[in-house]
Each structure stands twice: as C-alpha cells, then as structure tokens.
Design a protein around this motif. Structure first.
Motif, PDB file in Angstrom:
ATOM      1  N   ALA A 109       0.853  -1.195   0.000  1.00 58.33           N
ATOM      2  CA  ALA A 109       0.000   0.000   0.000  1.00 58.33           C
ATOM      3  C   ALA A 109       0.888   1.244   0.000  1.00 58.33           C
ATOM      4  O   ALA A 109       0.412   2.347  -0.291  1.00 58.33           O
ATOM      5  CB  ALA A 109      -0.903  -0.011   1.231  1.00 58.33           C
ATOM      6  N   LEU A 110       2.160   1.079   0.337  1.00 61.23           N
ATOM      7  CA  LEU A 110       3.073   2.226   0.456  1.00 61.23           C
ATOM      8  C   LEU A 110       3.606   2.664  -0.907  1.00 61.23           C
ATOM      9  O   LEU A 110       3.726   1.847  -1.832  1.00 61.23           O
ATOM     10  CB  LEU A 110       4.264   1.856   1.354  1.00 61.23           C
ATOM     11  CG  LEU A 110       3.924   1.462   2.798  1.00 61.23           C
ATOM     12  CD1 LEU A 110       5.197   1.071   3.540  1.00 61.23           C
ATOM     13  CD2 LEU A 110       3.208   2.596   3.514  1.00 61.23           C
ATOM     14  N   SER A 111       3.964   3.950  -0.986  1.00 62.50           N
ATOM     15  CA  SER A 111       4.592   4.459  -2.217  1.00 62.50           C
ATOM     16  C   SER A 111       6.024   3.914  -2.285  1.00 62.50           C
ATOM     17  O   SER A 111       6.588   3.503  -1.257  1.00 62.50           O
ATOM     18  CB  SER A 111       4.634   5.992  -2.177  1.00 62.50           C
ATOM     19  OG  SER A 111       5.570   6.395  -1.192  1.00 62.50           O
ATOM     20  N   PRO A 112       6.653   3.940  -3.474  1.00 64.31           N
ATOM     21  CA  PRO A 112       8.042   3.491  -3.574  1.00 64.31           C
ATOM     22  C   PRO A 112       8.969   4.247  -2.620  1.00 64.31           C
ATOM     23  O   PRO A 112       9.871   3.647  -2.038  1.00 64.31           O
ATOM     24  CB  PRO A 112       8.391   3.772  -5.035  1.00 64.31           C
ATOM     25  CG  PRO A 112       7.088   3.702  -5.755  1.00 64.31           C
ATOM     26  CD  PRO A 112       6.066   4.231  -4.806  1.00 64.31           C
ATOM     27  N   GLN A 113       8.726   5.555  -2.434  1.00 64.00           N
ATOM     28  CA  GLN A 113       9.583   6.334  -1.528  1.00 64.00           C
ATOM     29  C   GLN A 113       9.422   5.845  -0.086  1.00 64.00           C
ATOM     30  O   GLN A 113      10.413   5.653   0.627  1.00 64.00           O
ATOM     31  CB  GLN A 113       9.229   7.831  -1.584  1.00 64.00           C
ATOM     32  CG  GLN A 113       9.537   8.530  -2.898  1.00 64.00           C
ATOM     33  CD  GLN A 113       8.510   8.180  -4.002  1.00 64.00           C
ATOM     34  OE1 GLN A 113       7.469   7.585  -3.755  1.00 64.00           O
ATOM     35  NE2 GLN A 113       8.851   8.533  -5.227  1.00 64.00           N
ATOM     36  N   GLU A 114       8.171   5.643   0.322  1.00 61.61           N
ATOM     37  CA  GLU A 114       7.918   5.176   1.699  1.00 61.61           C
ATOM     38  C   GLU A 114       8.518   3.791   1.910  1.00 61.61           C
ATOM     39  O   GLU A 114       9.131   3.509   2.941  1.00 61.61           O
ATOM     40  CB  GLU A 114       6.412   5.124   1.961  1.00 61.61           C
ATOM     41  CG  GLU A 114       5.746   6.479   2.056  1.00 61.61           C
ATOM     42  CD  GLU A 114       4.225   6.382   2.043  1.00 61.61           C
ATOM     43  OE1 GLU A 114       3.606   7.150   2.786  1.00 61.61           O
ATOM     44  OE2 GLU A 114       3.655   5.559   1.294  1.00 61.61           O
ATOM     45  N   LEU A 115       8.346   2.932   0.912  1.00 68.00           N
ATOM     46  CA  LEU A 115       8.867   1.570   1.032  1.00 68.00           C
ATOM     47  C   LEU A 115      10.399   1.589   1.058  1.00 68.00           C
ATOM     48  O   LEU A 115      11.025   0.814   1.790  1.00 68.00           O
ATOM     49  CB  LEU A 115       8.336   0.730  -0.136  1.00 68.00           C
ATOM     50  CG  LEU A 115       8.211  -0.770   0.071  1.00 68.00           C
ATOM     51  CD1 LEU A 115       7.623  -1.138   1.424  1.00 68.00           C
ATOM     52  CD2 LEU A 115       7.366  -1.385  -1.030  1.00 68.00           C
ATOM     53  N   GLY A 116      10.998   2.491   0.277  1.00 60.52           N
ATOM     54  CA  GLY A 116      12.462   2.632   0.267  1.00 60.52           C
ATOM     55  C   GLY A 116      12.988   2.985   1.654  1.00 60.52           C
ATOM     56  O   GLY A 116      13.982   2.428   2.120  1.00 60.52           O
TER      57      GLY A 116
END
Ligand SMILES: C[S@@+](CC[C@H](N)C(=O)[O-])C[C@H]1O[C@@H](n2cnc3c(N)ncnc32)[C@H](O)[C@@H]1O
Length: 201
Positions: A30-37
């Motif tokens: 559910a997270l954006s790529p930035q958040e997941l990074g």
C-alpha cells in the motif's frame, strides 16, 4: 506464481525476467516506492544488528561484517526498482493484501510460496492464524504451497507443527518436507510443501 508475503524480495522480478508470471502480495505494498524505500533502509539496519547479535548462528568472525549484507542490499535494490516501475506502469505485479484474506480467485496460482511469516513470529501469530492463513494460500493454489522456514526467528522449530499438520491432513491436504540449503542460517534446511485437497495427485 504467488509470493506472499513478498516483502522486499526480488523473487517476482526474477521470475518475470526468466519469462515466468509472478504476483507478489504484502500489506506493505500500500506504500509508495519512496515510503517503502525508507522502510527497507530501516529494515536493513535492523537485520544487520540482529545478525551481529548472534555471531555463532550466522558464522560471523569477531569484527567482520555480515558476508550476506551486500547481497541483501542488492536484492532490496532490485526489488525497489522493479516496484517503482511496476507501480508507474500499473502492471498489477504487486498487490497490497494481508493474510488471511487474499483478493484472488480460487486456484489462480500453480505455485504459492510464503517465506518468513508463518512459523517465524510465534509471539504474534497463534495457531488459528496459521491455519486461516494457510487455508487461504491453499484456496488460491492449484498446485503446491511452499512454506519456509519451519523455525521461528530465534531458530527454534515451530512448536505446534504436529497439530498444524494433523488438522490440515484431516481437511484432505497432503504434505511433505523438502531438504533445502539456506544461504543464511544452516538450520533452515527444510521447506514444507502442501498440496490442496482439490488437486489430483
Ligand atoms: C520478514 S518479511 C519476509 C518477506 C519475504 N517473504 C522475504 O523472504 O524476504 C515479512 C513480511 O510479512 C508481511 N506481513 C505481515 N503481516 C502479514 C499478513 N497478515 N499477511 C501477509 N503479509 C504480512 C510484512 O509486511 C513483511 O513484508
């Protein structure tokens, strides 16, 4: 194939590179790529500290870095770049979902793999959760469900394995153990293979 939980693994990306079809499911998608990074960065630091706190288990020499740290980072980087691309393209390869309820039709996948969730966190997930989760993995499967590892995060065998298997066998599921070699923990040397009742053997 379905990989659930996919986490920061590049399994799906590598299967697709080889020409296969794979979907990864995890609540964190559910997270954006930035958040997941950012989450992956934090997780890498946590895993490094956790490994260094158990030098005997992971064969570390005093003062030496964890030999698998670079491979762990490379895997995570491969995952993150594929996740970014798939999210931009809307490929549907990464699905936000949590066990025990997956948004897939019955018998959708030939092979379902689930690593480092079931059996790993006995403090968080009771036997009922394990059974509900694995029934859901079996529902979406028309071939095999493979679960790994069979030890918890401290390296201890899952204490309810006998009961877990007895209940599933009573529901017509068959099981066998596969000998495997772990690149990180030599004790994680077996994978549990489950075949749903509806599959002709
Ligand atoms: C230790 S990681 C393992 C990921 C991957 N299988 C691997 O080996 O790299 C555990 C993952 O389980 C996911 N998770 C936690 N609760 C879950 C649930 N109820 N259903 C599916 N995944 C869950 C977390 O988001 C996390 O990504």
């Amino acid at each position: 194939m379905l990989d659930c939980p996919g986490g920061a693994s590049d399994f799906g990306a590598r299967i697709r590179e080889l020409g296969g079809r794979a979907v990864s499911a995890d609540p964190q998608y559910a997270l954006s790529p930035q958040e997941l990074g950012r989450l992956v960065d934090g997780e890498q630091a946590r895993v490094n500290a956790w490994v260094h706190a158990q030098p005997d288990r992971f064969g570390l020499r005093p003062g030496a870095p964890w030999p698998l740290a670079a491979a762990w980072r490379a895997t995570a980087e491969g995952f993150l770049s594929d996740y970014r691309r798939c999210r931009t393209e809307g490929s549907g390869h990464y699905v936000s979902a949590a066990l025990p309820a997956l948004p897939f039709p019955d018998r959708e996948f030939t092979l379902v793999i689930s690593g480092f969730l079931l059996f790993s966190y006995t403090d968080r997930f009771d036997l009922d959760f394990h059974l509900s989760a694995v029934r859901e993995l079996l529902r979406v499967c028309c071939g095999q469900v493979r679960l790994h590892p069979l030890n918890d995060s401290s390296g201890r065998p899952y204490p309810y394995m006998r009961k877990f298997l007895d209940i599933l066998h009573g529901e017509g599921v068959t099981s066998r153990l596969l000998d495997v070699t772990s690149s990180s923990d030599p004790r994680d040397d077996r994978t549990l293979v489950l075949v749903p009742r509806t599959v002709t053997r």
